[in-house]
Enzyme design. Structure first.
Site, short mmCIF file in Angstrom:
data_model
loop_
_atom_site.label_atom_id
_atom_site.label_comp_id
_atom_site.label_asym_id
_atom_site.label_seq_id
_atom_site.Cartn_x
_atom_site.Cartn_y
_atom_site.Cartn_z
N ARG A 24 2.79 -5.31 6.52
CA ARG A 24 1.91 -4.44 6.95
C ARG A 24 2.32 -2.58 6.88
O ARG A 24 2.37 -1.42 7.52
CB ARG A 24 1.16 -4.11 8.40
N ARG A 28 -1.81 1.29 9.88
CA ARG A 28 -2.67 2.76 10.91
C ARG A 28 -1.48 3.94 12.00
O ARG A 28 -2.10 3.65 11.94
CB ARG A 28 -3.68 2.34 11.67
N ARG A 37 -7.31 6.19 4.84
CA ARG A 37 -8.88 5.28 4.83
C ARG A 37 -10.16 5.99 5.22
O ARG A 37 -11.01 5.89 4.88
CB ARG A 37 -8.70 5.02 6.24
N ASP A 74 -6.66 -7.41 1.97
CA ASP A 74 -7.51 -8.36 2.69
C ASP A 74 -7.04 -9.61 2.40
O ASP A 74 -7.20 -9.84 1.21
CB ASP A 74 -8.25 -8.07 3.69
N TYR A 151 -10.17 -19.52 8.83
CA TYR A 151 -11.25 -17.63 8.67
C TYR A 151 -12.71 -18.21 8.79
O TYR A 151 -14.42 -17.85 8.77
CB TYR A 151 -10.88 -16.63 8.51
#
Length: 344
Positions: A24, A28, A37, A74, A151
């Site tokens: 990652r 963020r 973003r 992703d 998921y």
């Protein structure tokens, strides 16, 4: 021969200073990521806009000089390409339409029908491959079938992957159809990433640790082996990293059972244990606690030195044991890299 330190490690070479990248690393915790973003408007638009996805992939390379870039995407783009509905809820994460019956499974597309949806991802790969510094390795990736299936079955992340385990036990025929579709589709997805310019690919099995005993062998090991075997047939010189997170004893023998060139380690196992039990079979990657990127200080310095020293007898890629968190301090990333690369 290569002069790229990541590829040297993946080829089994022991280096005085191990190469480093960070899960990652485009994320963020970086102000430049947040700005890009915001420009994209939302997370999925960022993933599917090649110029912007390439920009955030390259940002941590410019700022920190990591030895590898990893594609910004992703793991849930693949189920979306197969026909699942995908959206993100602000502050809560991804949501998917659920697959809990044969009627839910029937409309899904086949492995050869994913590329139209995923074409922007391949374009991102091409842009990054063109723009990366020549010494920097480019890593593509996909989620492992079990993790992606959790998921698809639950429609969201769950603490114990309970819905997927329930389907595995209650309707195993359907569960295996989902795993098989994801396995063959992952092969095609990673194949296209390699063709577009990825030099290494990584298979993220974030929820492997909830599979126990035979289930781990059937649904973590076997799909990874199928993916690796087929990709090696098509691209014999492209290394593969496997990450069966929280596998514990399942890390032992994972190189040989799956054919991966490197096993990535979470931070629930000690470097000493991993050096003795996993690194003896090949390259390992890891495994600094992500919390050190928040707290920094002498604790970070000491642990970086400890991990470097413990894995110094064999091939090693320095990384975190999981992804960096949004509350991390970029200055601590710099400190980690400077400590790792200090004169040994």
């Amino acid at each position: 021969m290569t002069n790229k330190s990541i590829l040297k490690a993946l080829n089994g070479e022991t280096q005085a200073v191990p190469p480093i990248w960070m899960m990652r690393q485009a994320g963020r915790y970086l102000p430049e990521y947040k700005a890009t973003r915001a420009q994209a408007g939302d997370f999925l638009s960022l993933c599917y806009t090649p110029d912007l996805a390439a920009e955030v992939t390259l940002q941590p390379i410019r700022r920190f000089g990591f030895d590898a870039a990893i594609l910004f995407a992703d793991i849930l783009l693949l189920p979306q390409a197969l026909g699942a509905d995908l959206w993100f809820v602000t502050g809560e994460g991804p949501r998917l339409s659920t697959i809990t019956s044969d009627a839910d499974f029937a409309p899904l597309k086949g492995k050869d029908d994913i590329h139209e949806t995923l074409a922007p991802v391949y374009e991102t790969v091409k842009i990054v491959a063109r723009e990366l510094p020549k010494e920097t390795t480019f890593i593509g990736f996909a989620g492992a079938p079990w993790t992606v299936a959790t998921y698809m079955i639950a429609g969201r992340g769950t603490p114990d992957q309970g819905p997927a385990h329930a389907l595995r036990e209650g309707n195993n025929a359907l569960f295996e159809k989902i795993i098989d579709l994801l396995t063959v589709s992952t092969i095609e997805y990673l194949d296209m990433q390699i063709k577009a310019g990825a030099e290494v690919v990584k298979i993220f099995d974030s929820w492997a640790g909830s599979l126990k005993g035979d289930a781990f062998e059937k649904y973590a090991v076997a799909p990874a082996r199928k993916i690796t075997t087929e990709l090696k047939k098509r691209h014999p010189n492209v290394p593969i990293i496997g990450f069966p997170r929280e596998a514990g004893e399942g890390y032992i023998g994972f190189h040989a059972k799956t054919g991966v060139d490197c096993v990535a380690l979470d931070n629930s196992v000690s470097p000493e244990w991993a050096a003795a039990n996993v690194q003896k079979d090949g390259c390992v990657q890891g495994n600094l606690k992500p919390s050190h990127m928040v707290t920094g200080g002498q604790g970070l310095i000491d642990e970086v030195r400890h991990i470097r020293e413990t894995f110094s007898k064999g091939p090693h890629i320095f990384n975190l044991g999981h992804g960096i968190t949004p509350d991390a301090d970029p200055d601590n990333v710099t400190l980690m890299i400077e400590t790792l690369r200090e004169t040994v």
